[in-house]
Write an enzyme that holds these catalytic residues in place. Sequence first.
Site, mmCIF file in Angstrom:
data_model
loop_
_atom_site.group_PDB
_atom_site.id
_atom_site.type_symbol
_atom_site.label_atom_id
_atom_site.label_comp_id
_atom_site.label_asym_id
_atom_site.label_seq_id
_atom_site.Cartn_x
_atom_site.Cartn_y
_atom_site.Cartn_z
ATOM 1 N N GLU A 112 41.304 18.945 34.234
ATOM 2 C CA GLU A 112 40.004 18.285 34.415
ATOM 3 C C GLU A 112 39.968 17.632 35.782
ATOM 4 O OE1 GLU A 112 39.424 15.695 31.041
ATOM 5 O OE2 GLU A 112 39.347 17.378 29.660
ATOM 6 N N HIS A 228 29.247 9.402 33.058
ATOM 7 C CA HIS A 228 29.583 10.830 32.959
ATOM 8 C C HIS A 228 28.366 11.617 33.425
ATOM 9 C CE1 HIS A 228 30.938 14.644 31.368
ATOM 10 N NE2 HIS A 228 32.096 14.105 31.032
ATOM 11 N N ARG A 274 34.079 12.565 38.987
ATOM 12 C CA ARG A 274 33.000 12.299 38.039
ATOM 13 C C ARG A 274 31.901 11.405 38.623
ATOM 14 N NH1 ARG A 274 35.373 10.876 32.230
ATOM 15 N NH2 ARG A 274 36.019 13.035 32.309
ATOM 16 N N HIS A 332 29.552 5.882 30.096
ATOM 17 C CA HIS A 332 30.602 6.596 29.356
ATOM 18 C C HIS A 332 31.805 5.730 29.029
ATOM 19 C CE1 HIS A 332 32.790 10.105 28.055
ATOM 20 N NE2 HIS A 332 33.700 10.007 29.008
ATOM 21 N N ARG A 367 38.340 5.515 35.837
ATOM 22 C CA ARG A 367 39.373 6.119 34.979
ATOM 23 C C ARG A 367 39.531 7.613 35.243
ATOM 24 N NH1 ARG A 367 38.918 8.963 30.447
ATOM 25 N NH2 ARG A 367 36.760 8.348 30.052
ATOM 26 N N SER A 372 41.951 8.000 28.546
ATOM 27 C CA SER A 372 41.498 6.901 27.670
ATOM 28 C C SER A 372 42.089 6.980 26.264
ATOM 29 C CB SER A 372 39.976 6.836 27.601
ATOM 30 O OG SER A 372 39.450 8.071 27.226
#
Length: 479
Positions: A112, A228, A274, A332, A367, A372
Amino acid sequence: MTQARLPIVVIGSGVAGMATALAAAPAPVRLLCRASEGSASAMAQGGIAAAVGEGDSPAAHAEDTLVAGAHHNDAAAVRWLCDVAPATVAWLAEQGVVFDRASGGHLQLGREGGHGMHRIVHAGGDATGAMLVQALQARVEQASHVQWRGDADVDALLLRGDRVAGVRIRDAQRRHEEIEAALVVVATGGIGALYAHTSNPPGADGSGLALALAAGAEPRDLEFVQFHPTALAVEGHSLPLLTEALRGAGAHLYDGEGRPLMADLHPLGDLAPRDVVARRVWAVRQQGGSTWLDATPIEGEWERRFPTVLAACLAHGLDPRRERLPISPVAHFHMGGVATDLDGHTSIPGLYAAGEVACNGVHGANRLASNSLLEAVACGRRLGAALAKVPVLQAGGTHRWIERGASLPAEGLPALRELLWRAAGPVREAGELRDAWQVCTAAADGAWQMRLAQALLRAMRLRSRSLGAHWREDHGCPA
Ligand code: SIN
């Protein structure tokens, strides 16, 4: 005569709360949750980041975490989290989580945004959060030391002297019950539901954070909220997430004219960090344009890899295998929260915090994807194990109740959510932050949501330069 041992009260039954409760054995635990809505954990589509692949290392995972967090992280906390990530995945497998495996039997590793390696493990494709919740819930049900209680909104903390020593809960019929506790853990999740559009469930409204702040707990990094970029742009407050893994698997972003959305904006294009993608989607939509995710290039295996996305889209009459999907950014994840150390201590004796509501510095200003659930499980386990050894102090001193305060009437929530969406969203500016803060300050002696919004806006005003997910359009204008 021996006295019955007071329970540890854990507020919140997401992954962090359940991991804490399980690890606290044999100490008695009362696990409280606000019933009806599910937790954000159960909705998490990303997986768990862990350096388990060939050629990977916890040090490389830590470096990616620090870069994503704009080096605002606590580096020692990051090192610890990345070191324990492989053991955390192994523990989850022992609890019954069935991780996705490749044909050779080894863990299937996804990649990711922000990760330099394939290091994301998934369970049930994009249903990792739900799989974790299911497995841990089964363990909690079997655990004789844990007593689970739903329909329990904690609206006050009991202090004896300077120490938290209990909670007061209110059920749907507005009946109150008081519970004396050896100590109290807040694991209530984030604040996404305070925004007009969120990937979080309605219960992620910051109630635990508000309670801890009312008791005088020190906050940290409240200004850092992650947005997000790709939720399904349909009517509603809590919008279905379209996982970043779709872009990892070949999906692309477009504007309303069919032009690539990220062209020339970032070397990583559609897989840019992101916050960069979220700001681009935000800007186009603010100018009246539309934004789209085209997932049709992803071939086959939708039911296995993306069952959650597929079901959510079909429920809205959209087929991601055949048509482009309208997208919107959503609130998010909250990097900030109640300040804690890695053992979950807040600044108030007897009060602990774990998971998204806590801020121990691992995430910094932004983050890294799939850190998470990892943090919730690893920190929850660490906290629970430490609490099991804490001697139960006989609480003394005068007692007093710290109230969270009245709730905003349901009809008042949409206006507050719009206010935060506009002023405290992916793009912020001094004048709008000031105006929003003034609105909340004028109403702050009323509802707790207003006081919490005031605290968030204050932190956003104080950080006058952009850092990580906190983007100041005015870049340094005096707040
Ligand atoms: C996603 O699947 O895009 C979200 C994962 C995460 O928030 O870590």
